[in-house]
Design a protein around this motif. Structure first.
Motif, PDB file in Angstrom:
ATOM      1  N   GLU A   1      10.150   1.571   3.988  1.00 56.14           N
ATOM      2  CA  GLU A   1      10.729   0.462   2.924  1.00 56.14           C
ATOM      3  C   GLU A   1       9.211  -0.547   2.512  1.00 56.14           C
ATOM      4  OE1 GLU A   1      13.527  -2.740   2.894  1.00 56.14           O
ATOM      5  OE2 GLU A   1      13.379  -0.914   2.811  1.00 56.14           O
ATOM      6  N   GLY A   2       9.137  -1.151   1.599  1.00 59.78           N
ATOM      7  CA  GLY A   2       7.938  -2.199   1.634  1.00 59.78           C
ATOM      8  C   GLY A   2       7.167  -3.242   2.848  1.00 59.78           C
ATOM      9  N   ALA A   3       6.789  -3.927   3.140  1.00 63.84           N
ATOM     10  CA  ALA A   3       6.130  -5.024   3.597  1.00 63.84           C
ATOM     11  C   ALA A   3       6.080  -6.057   1.989  1.00 63.84           C
ATOM     12  CB  ALA A   3       4.598  -4.877   3.713  1.00 63.84           C
ATOM     13  N   LEU A   4       6.636  -7.405   2.862  1.00 67.61           N
ATOM     14  CA  LEU A   4       6.545  -8.137   1.994  1.00 67.61           C
ATOM     15  C   LEU A   4       4.850  -9.066   1.208  1.00 67.61           C
ATOM     16  CD1 LEU A   4       9.068 -10.785   3.653  1.00 67.61           C
ATOM     17  CD2 LEU A   4       9.198  -9.194   1.650  1.00 67.61           C
ATOM     18  N   ARG A   5       5.333  -8.669  -0.083  1.00 63.49           N
ATOM     19  CA  ARG A   5       4.085  -9.461  -0.147  1.00 63.49           C
ATOM     20  C   ARG A   5       4.783 -10.536  -2.213  1.00 63.49           C
ATOM     21  NH1 ARG A   5      -0.689  -7.031   0.526  1.00 63.49           N
ATOM     22  NH2 ARG A   5      -1.322  -7.583  -0.826  1.00 63.49           N
ATOM     23  N   ASN A   6       3.817 -11.776  -1.431  1.00 67.65           N
ATOM     24  CA  ASN A   6       4.483 -13.074  -2.391  1.00 67.65           C
ATOM     25  C   ASN A   6       5.903 -12.920  -2.130  1.00 67.65           C
ATOM     26  OD1 ASN A   6       1.239 -13.456  -2.788  1.00 67.65           O
ATOM     27  ND2 ASN A   6       1.198 -11.990  -5.002  1.00 67.65           N
TER      28      ASN A   6
ATOM     29  N   GLY B   1      -0.496 -10.973 -13.787  1.00 65.57           N
ATOM     30  CA  GLY B   1      -1.086 -12.735 -12.421  1.00 65.57           C
ATOM     31  C   GLY B   1      -2.051 -13.416 -13.412  1.00 65.57           C
ATOM     32  N   GLY B   2      -1.401 -13.446 -14.596  1.00 67.43           N
ATOM     33  CA  GLY B   2      -2.176 -14.717 -15.834  1.00 67.43           C
ATOM     34  C   GLY B   2      -4.202 -14.497 -15.725  1.00 67.43           C
ATOM     35  N   GLY B   3      -4.310 -12.562 -16.000  1.00 70.55           N
ATOM     36  CA  GLY B   3      -5.471 -11.862 -16.107  1.00 70.55           C
ATOM     37  C   GLY B   3      -6.007 -11.741 -14.909  1.00 70.55           C
ATOM     38  N   ARG B   4      -5.666 -11.952 -13.420  1.00 68.14           N
ATOM     39  CA  ARG B   4      -6.344 -11.799 -12.494  1.00 68.14           C
ATOM     40  C   ARG B   4      -6.162 -10.375 -11.766  1.00 68.14           C
ATOM     41  NH1 ARG B   4      -3.911 -13.458  -8.097  1.00 68.14           N
ATOM     42  NH2 ARG B   4      -1.633 -14.019  -8.923  1.00 68.14           N
ATOM     43  N   PHE B   5      -5.884  -9.364 -12.976  1.00 67.83           N
ATOM     44  CA  PHE B   5      -4.965  -7.811 -12.146  1.00 67.83           C
ATOM     45  C   PHE B   5      -5.375  -7.177 -13.341  1.00 67.83           C
ATOM     46  CE2 PHE B   5      -3.215 -10.417  -8.306  1.00 67.83           C
ATOM     47  CZ  PHE B   5      -4.177  -9.854  -7.324  1.00 67.83           C
ATOM     48  N   GLN B   6      -5.621  -6.405 -13.707  1.00 68.46           N
ATOM     49  CA  GLN B   6      -5.605  -4.828 -14.878  1.00 68.46           C
ATOM     50  C   GLN B   6      -4.964  -4.081 -14.377  1.00 68.46           C
ATOM     51  OE1 GLN B   6      -9.189  -4.585 -17.180  1.00 68.46           O
ATOM     52  NE2 GLN B   6      -7.914  -4.034 -18.765  1.00 68.46           N
TER      53      GLN B   6
END
Length: 271
Positions: free
Chosen positions: A83-88, A192-197
């Motif tokens: 199970e993954g952890a909560l992110r955002n 993310g609006g260009g924050r990540f690629q």
């Protein structure tokens, strides 16, 4: 037998029963830093495929993908869905260098050890697979700590930019991707609006060729398996393996992936 030891026995048996109770596919096994779901084949000391869900997914969702799970069980493999952890606000994986959060390499090592103790899975024969964000997690873990598991099988996930400057090796990795995937395109995309690629999948393969000390960029073996077009690099460091399978669909774990991946894994030396 002393009264002290006599009184302790019922509690010991209850504890052992409670440990095993989580083995049903719908019941989570809890560890110190998270949890996992598991389904076992009808064999002793089985190898295991650990499969990481995508962003916003869950271990339950992975286990409900019977088209993937049942072929693995039929081949004698246990199937684990951590199970993954909560992110955002959604469950995912802490894969990108510099992010704060759970140490996923430690967590995944923890759940495998827990399954070995509870259910007798063979901790030396573990394939780590994952889809989308889970596939990114597989790549980053294999890059930083390739000896953690026996082999790696990401689906629809590679690296983010900036790409790692280098990865440790050798690694045994089988990457599967959809030709029409527009969520994780082969060329990558901004998030993310260009924050990540997201990175280019073929640029990631170049990193793996370098880690595996392959003598040439060109693959030296080609083949097809049902809908999959496959290419691999064999003139590389001893103990390494690198293959890429492309299928005509989009962002999904494709039909036939489980058997194809296990055929690849079982063909590796020592597997």
């Amino acid at each position: 037998m002393s009264r002290k030891h006599w009184l302790a026995l019922p509690f010991m048996f209850v504890g052992q029963t409670a440990m095993a109770d989580c083995g049903a596919p719908e019941d989570m096994c809890e560890t110190a830093t998270g949890g996992y779901f598991i389904e076992l084949p009808d064999t002793e000391n089985p190898p295991m495929v650990v499969f990481l869900h995508g962003y916003g997914g869950s271990g339950t969702g992975t286990m409900n993908n019977r088209g993937m799970v049942e072929p693995l069980l039929a081949r004698g493999y246990a199937v684990m869905a951590p199970e993954g952890a909560l992110r955002n606000g959604r469950k995912s994986w802490n894969f990108f260098p510099g992010w704060e959060g759970r140490d996923e390499t430690a967590f995944l090592s923890e759940v495998v050890q827990d399954a070995a103790e509870r259910f007798g899975v063979d901790s030396d024969r573990i394939v780590l697979g994952g889809f989308s964000a889970g596939g990114f997690m597989v790549n980053y873990l294999a890059c930083a700590a390739p000896d953690t598991f026996s082999a790696y099988a990401p689906v629809s996930g590679g690296f983010w930019r900036p790409h790692p400057e280098a990865c440790d090796g050798p690694v045994r990795l089988f990457h599967t991707h959809g030709w029409t995937d527009n969520v994780v395109p082969l060329e990558g995309r901004f998030l993310g609006g260009g924050r990540f690629q997201q990175g280019d999948i073929f640029a990631g393969l170049e990193i793996w060729r370098t880690a595996n000390e392959c003598v040439d960029n060109r693959p030296d073996a080609f083949g097809t398996t049902d809908q999959f077009m496959r290419r691999k690099w064999t003139r590389c460091a001893e103990g390494s393996a690198l293959e890429f399978a492309l299928f005509p669909g989009g962002h999904t774990v494709p039909k036939g992936w489980a058997d194809m991946m296990l055929d690849w894994y079982e063909g590796l030396p020592g597997s």
